[in-house]
Structure formats: structure tokens, C-alpha cells
Design a protein around this motif. Sequence first.
Motif, PDB file in Angstrom:
ATOM      1  N   GLU A   1      73.334 -36.728  67.340  1.00  0.00           N
ATOM      2  CA  GLU A   1      71.937 -37.176  67.355  1.00  0.00           C
ATOM      3  C   GLU A   1      70.947 -36.050  67.093  1.00  0.00           C
ATOM      4  O   GLU A   1      69.736 -36.279  67.160  1.00  0.00           O
ATOM      5  N   GLY A   2      71.446 -34.865  66.809  1.00  0.00           N
ATOM      6  CA  GLY A   2      70.557 -33.725  66.621  1.00  0.00           C
ATOM      7  C   GLY A   2      69.576 -33.920  65.487  1.00  0.00           C
ATOM      8  O   GLY A   2      69.789 -34.702  64.555  1.00  0.00           O
TER       9      GLY A   2
ATOM     10  N   ALA B   1      81.698 -35.728  61.588  1.00  0.00           N
ATOM     11  CA  ALA B   1      82.445 -34.669  62.261  1.00  0.00           C
ATOM     12  C   ALA B   1      82.518 -34.936  63.768  1.00  0.00           C
ATOM     13  O   ALA B   1      83.564 -34.743  64.401  1.00  0.00           O
ATOM     14  N   ALA B   2      81.382 -35.388  64.349  1.00  0.00           N
ATOM     15  CA  ALA B   2      81.363 -35.689  65.780  1.00  0.00           C
ATOM     16  C   ALA B   2      82.309 -36.842  66.100  1.00  0.00           C
ATOM     17  O   ALA B   2      83.068 -36.786  67.089  1.00  0.00           O
ATOM     18  N   VAL B   3      82.281 -37.886  65.282  1.00  0.00           N
ATOM     19  CA  VAL B   3      83.161 -39.036  65.504  1.00  0.00           C
ATOM     20  C   VAL B   3      84.626 -38.634  65.324  1.00  0.00           C
ATOM     21  O   VAL B   3      85.498 -39.011  66.114  1.00  0.00           O
TER      22      VAL B   3
ATOM     23  N   GLY C   1      72.885 -35.254  59.537  1.00  0.00           N
ATOM     24  CA  GLY C   1      73.222 -36.096  58.400  1.00  0.00           C
ATOM     25  C   GLY C   1      74.546 -36.793  58.611  1.00  0.00           C
ATOM     26  O   GLY C   1      75.176 -36.706  59.673  1.00  0.00           O
ATOM     27  N   ALA C   2      74.994 -37.480  57.579  1.00  0.00           N
ATOM     28  CA  ALA C   2      76.232 -38.247  57.666  1.00  0.00           C
ATOM     29  C   ALA C   2      77.426 -37.351  57.935  1.00  0.00           C
ATOM     30  O   ALA C   2      78.348 -37.732  58.662  1.00  0.00           O
TER      31      ALA C   2
END
Length: 332
Positions: free
Chosen positions: A159-160, A170-172, A164-165
Motif C-alpha cells: 500500500e506504499g 512482489a508482496a503477494v 505499482g503493480a
Amino acid sequence: VWRTQLLPALLGFALGAAPMIAGAAAALSATQNVVRRQSLGSGDWSEKLHTLSATLDGSYFHELMLSGGSFERMAQVPDAASSPFLLAFALSLVYLTVALLRDRRAGKVDAAQAFVCAATVAIAIGIFATPRTVRIHHALNLYPFPHFVVAIALVRVFEGRGAGALRRAAAVAALVGIVAGGLVVCVRTLDHMFETGGKGRWSDSLDAFAQELAREPGAVVVSLDWGFDGPLRFAARDLELVEPIWKMRLARRPGRGWRFEGTPRHVYLLFDEDYAVFDFGPKLLASAQALPPGSVEIRRHVDREGDPTFVSLHFARPHRLAYDGAFRVELR
């Protein structure tokens, strides 16, 4: 107002802790020499570091099973299953620390996130600073803060500002990898336990023997090492149990001694030297082996793969055990 709120909490704590407080003096007396002999040192730190890392990457219980339940040898066990959570935690802690320092310079620190970060570091330091906190139940004092750290870091990445996508993906992906890695560890550990029934101190051969004893009227189990009493209370709830090992530690002091009047109903459980935590069992086994033939039944129990787990002693006649650092067995 704070007094009226504090009083019920203190009363609840006192009631809940009363059974432990009642035996605290004896427990502390029995363990103070161990703590004194094993003060904080480099070996202590390395053992704590292994315990903490194995707890965080999920390999602790698989290592414990592979080592036959030996805490002392589990660090040398190869091929234990592990997850990427330890790496994710280390990276997340660094990332969150840097992010919070930037927030502070901008004058918008999230107090909850700062508390999580500070508490994680402070508790870890406390664990390392306390002598002999080298087992998983000590390392678990850090939980659930490592999970909070990873979760906060992943949310901040997702959410930073300007995310971007690619960052979101990367987080997911990191989250999926952490969860999948944990599932792999669980599956591999469970497969090993189902295949072997547990190893060494943690074998289900103890459960099978407990059920066997429960069918014998009047049987009494005497635990001569750590690791018997707790499991037996679950395995056979009506079985009479005696655990004298804490009193026996005091018997080594000058002028002290331990005496026990036994009957053919008593069955003594102990570990061989490979798994023994205390030396009472091996010493009694040596004394029993020197008795005339037919005086005692010595039975060596094994797991599903035929590896040794524990030993049971059953004296054929009434007897007295005397211990003051060495065992004497007097047959009636």
C-alpha cells in the motif's frame, strides 16, 4: 480507579499461579546448581541462536524428531524441513526499521508499528541476556511479534505511496511463498512422525507401554528421568505416577539421601545414556544389572523402526532403593 482495576488482575494472577508458587522453592532449589554451573557464555548464545532460528523457520520439531528427541544433538541434524519465514522476518525487520526512521524524520511515525519493532528487538535481547533460555518455549516469548513485523512490512510494500503493480505482485508472492513454505514444513514433519511414531524421547512406544501398564491392576510408574511423567498423564489418565527426580537432585548434598520403598507393582522408567537428561536412570540400570538373575526384568523398548527409545525395570520382589549420588538396591 487504577487500584480497583489492578486488584482483580493481581488476585487472578495469584490464584492462577498458586499451584506453581507452592512448589517454587523446591524447584528453584533443585535447579540453582544447574544455572550456576551453566552461566551465560558463547555456547549458550550459539544454542539460543539455533533455537531462535529453527523456531522462526519452522524446522525445530522436524529436527527434534530426526535427532530422536535429543535437544543436545538437534543442531547437528541434516535435511530438516524449513520455510522462508526466517529470511522474510530478517528482511522485514530491516525494512520496517528504515521505514520508521524515515517516518520519524517526516514527523509521522505510526506508534503501533514503532511499538512492534521496538518490542521485537527488546524481547530478543531479553532472551539472549537470560542464562539457559535455550529451548523453544523460551524462543516463543518473541511470538507473535515476528509475524506482526512481516505483516506490517508486506502491507507497507503493498500500500506504499507510489506502489505499482510490480511491488504489489512482489508482496503477494512473498506472502504466498511464506505460507506455502510453512505448509511444506508441516507436511514433512507430520509424514516423519506418522512413519516412525516419533523417535527417542518422543516415541509413541511410551504410549503403547502406558496402555499395557494400565491393564495391570495396581501398577505404579516411577519416572527416573525428564520426559516420562507429562506424556504418561495423557496416555493413561488412571495410571498411578511418581516422579522423584527433583527430590533426588537434592540427595547429592552432604547429609542428604533419597530412599524409596518399592514393591513388585512398581515399574521404573529410564533412558539409556544416549537420551538421558539426568544420570539417575543409567546409574540404577547399572546397579540392577549386577543383581542375581531373576531379581529384575530389564526391558528395552524400541520404536517402529527398531531404534531404542527407553528402558523399563520391574523388580520381582519388594525392595528398597537408596540414592546419595550412587544407587544401592536392597532386595527384601
